[in-house]
Scaffold this motif. Sequence first.
Motif, mmCIF file in Angstrom:
data_model
loop_
_atom_site.group_PDB
_atom_site.id
_atom_site.type_symbol
_atom_site.label_atom_id
_atom_site.label_comp_id
_atom_site.label_asym_id
_atom_site.label_seq_id
_atom_site.Cartn_x
_atom_site.Cartn_y
_atom_site.Cartn_z
ATOM 1 N N GLU A 52 0.113 -1.523 0.219
ATOM 2 C CA GLU A 52 -0.357 0.284 -0.097
ATOM 3 C C GLU A 52 0.810 1.277 -0.063
ATOM 4 O OE1 GLU A 52 -2.730 -0.304 3.103
ATOM 5 O OE2 GLU A 52 -2.946 -2.500 2.232
ATOM 6 N N THR A 53 2.026 1.352 -0.975
ATOM 7 C CA THR A 53 2.287 2.623 -0.617
ATOM 8 C C THR A 53 2.432 2.592 -1.590
ATOM 9 O OG1 THR A 53 4.581 1.541 -0.179
ATOM 10 C CG2 THR A 53 5.129 3.209 -1.134
ATOM 11 N N ALA A 54 2.281 4.615 -1.535
ATOM 12 C CA ALA A 54 1.374 5.200 -3.180
ATOM 13 C C ALA A 54 1.936 6.159 -3.683
ATOM 14 C CB ALA A 54 0.397 6.482 -1.935
ATOM 15 N N LEU A 55 2.253 6.590 -4.731
ATOM 16 C CA LEU A 55 3.667 7.231 -5.140
ATOM 17 C C LEU A 55 2.553 7.716 -6.185
ATOM 18 C CD1 LEU A 55 5.965 4.876 -6.596
ATOM 19 C CD2 LEU A 55 5.686 6.156 -4.574
ATOM 20 N N PRO A 56 2.884 9.598 -7.064
ATOM 21 C CA PRO A 56 2.274 10.173 -7.843
ATOM 22 C C PRO A 56 2.248 10.003 -9.110
ATOM 23 C CG PRO A 56 3.918 11.057 -6.371
ATOM 24 C CD PRO A 56 4.285 10.471 -5.859
ATOM 25 N N LEU A 57 1.052 9.688 -9.784
ATOM 26 C CA LEU A 57 1.652 9.769 -10.909
ATOM 27 C C LEU A 57 2.918 10.802 -11.717
ATOM 28 C CD1 LEU A 57 -2.038 8.966 -12.198
ATOM 29 C CD2 LEU A 57 0.013 7.515 -11.560
ATOM 30 N N GLU A 58 3.923 10.453 -12.813
ATOM 31 C CA GLU A 58 4.663 11.374 -13.250
ATOM 32 C C GLU A 58 3.935 12.291 -14.455
ATOM 33 O OE1 GLU A 58 7.249 12.332 -15.704
ATOM 34 O OE2 GLU A 58 5.585 10.935 -16.543
ATOM 35 N N ASN A 59 2.871 12.046 -14.676
ATOM 36 C CA ASN A 59 2.220 12.604 -15.456
ATOM 37 C C ASN A 59 1.031 13.333 -14.660
ATOM 38 O OD1 ASN A 59 0.599 10.592 -15.279
ATOM 39 N ND2 ASN A 59 -0.276 10.652 -17.535
ATOM 40 N N ASN A 60 1.292 13.820 -13.843
ATOM 41 C CA ASN A 60 0.282 14.997 -12.698
ATOM 42 C C ASN A 60 1.116 15.295 -12.577
ATOM 43 O OD1 ASN A 60 -1.841 13.805 -14.937
ATOM 44 N ND2 ASN A 60 -3.078 12.739 -12.871
ATOM 45 N N ARG A 61 1.651 16.173 -12.469
ATOM 46 C CA ARG A 61 2.617 16.791 -11.492
ATOM 47 C C ARG A 61 1.864 18.176 -11.892
ATOM 48 N NH1 ARG A 61 8.635 15.824 -13.481
ATOM 49 N NH2 ARG A 61 8.714 14.265 -13.626
ATOM 50 N N GLY A 62 1.671 19.025 -10.455
ATOM 51 C CA GLY A 62 0.965 19.630 -9.938
ATOM 52 C C GLY A 62 -0.223 19.955 -10.394
ATOM 53 N N VAL A 63 -0.724 19.342 -11.075
ATOM 54 C CA VAL A 63 -2.697 18.837 -10.641
ATOM 55 C C VAL A 63 -3.222 19.115 -9.425
ATOM 56 C CG1 VAL A 63 -4.457 17.732 -12.120
ATOM 57 C CG2 VAL A 63 -2.516 18.593 -13.231
ATOM 58 N N GLY A 64 -3.839 19.133 -9.216
ATOM 59 C CA GLY A 64 -5.125 18.740 -8.316
ATOM 60 C C GLY A 64 -3.663 19.292 -6.488
ATOM 61 N N ALA A 65 -2.888 19.674 -7.150
ATOM 62 C CA ALA A 65 -2.680 19.632 -5.887
ATOM 63 C C ALA A 65 -2.499 21.064 -4.562
ATOM 64 C CB ALA A 65 -0.347 20.172 -6.078
#
Length: 87
Positions: A52-65
């Motif tokens: 259950e380690t969570a990683l951000p998606l590479e192509n969504n940097r800054g979206v929703g942040a």
Amino acid sequence: MRPDSLATGRSFDPALRGYIIHYHPGEANHCPSCGRSQWMVGRLMAECAYCETALPLENNRGVGACARFVSTHDVMASGDPRESTYP
């Protein structure tokens, strides 16, 4: 010893830490915690199916942040049909 970020009044910014691991769609991604490669991919994050380690998606940097605010100035001119005048 580093002072606590809340005690110094600065907000936490993970980008200041340097290298951040991202999930890369279409590539072989191994979990940094357990080393396996089964992922449940969402819109913003990918989660390891085993630990259950969570990683951000590479192509969504800054979206929703951060919040997005849009301000519009709707000024009604005199004689505007939307303007209601009651006697």
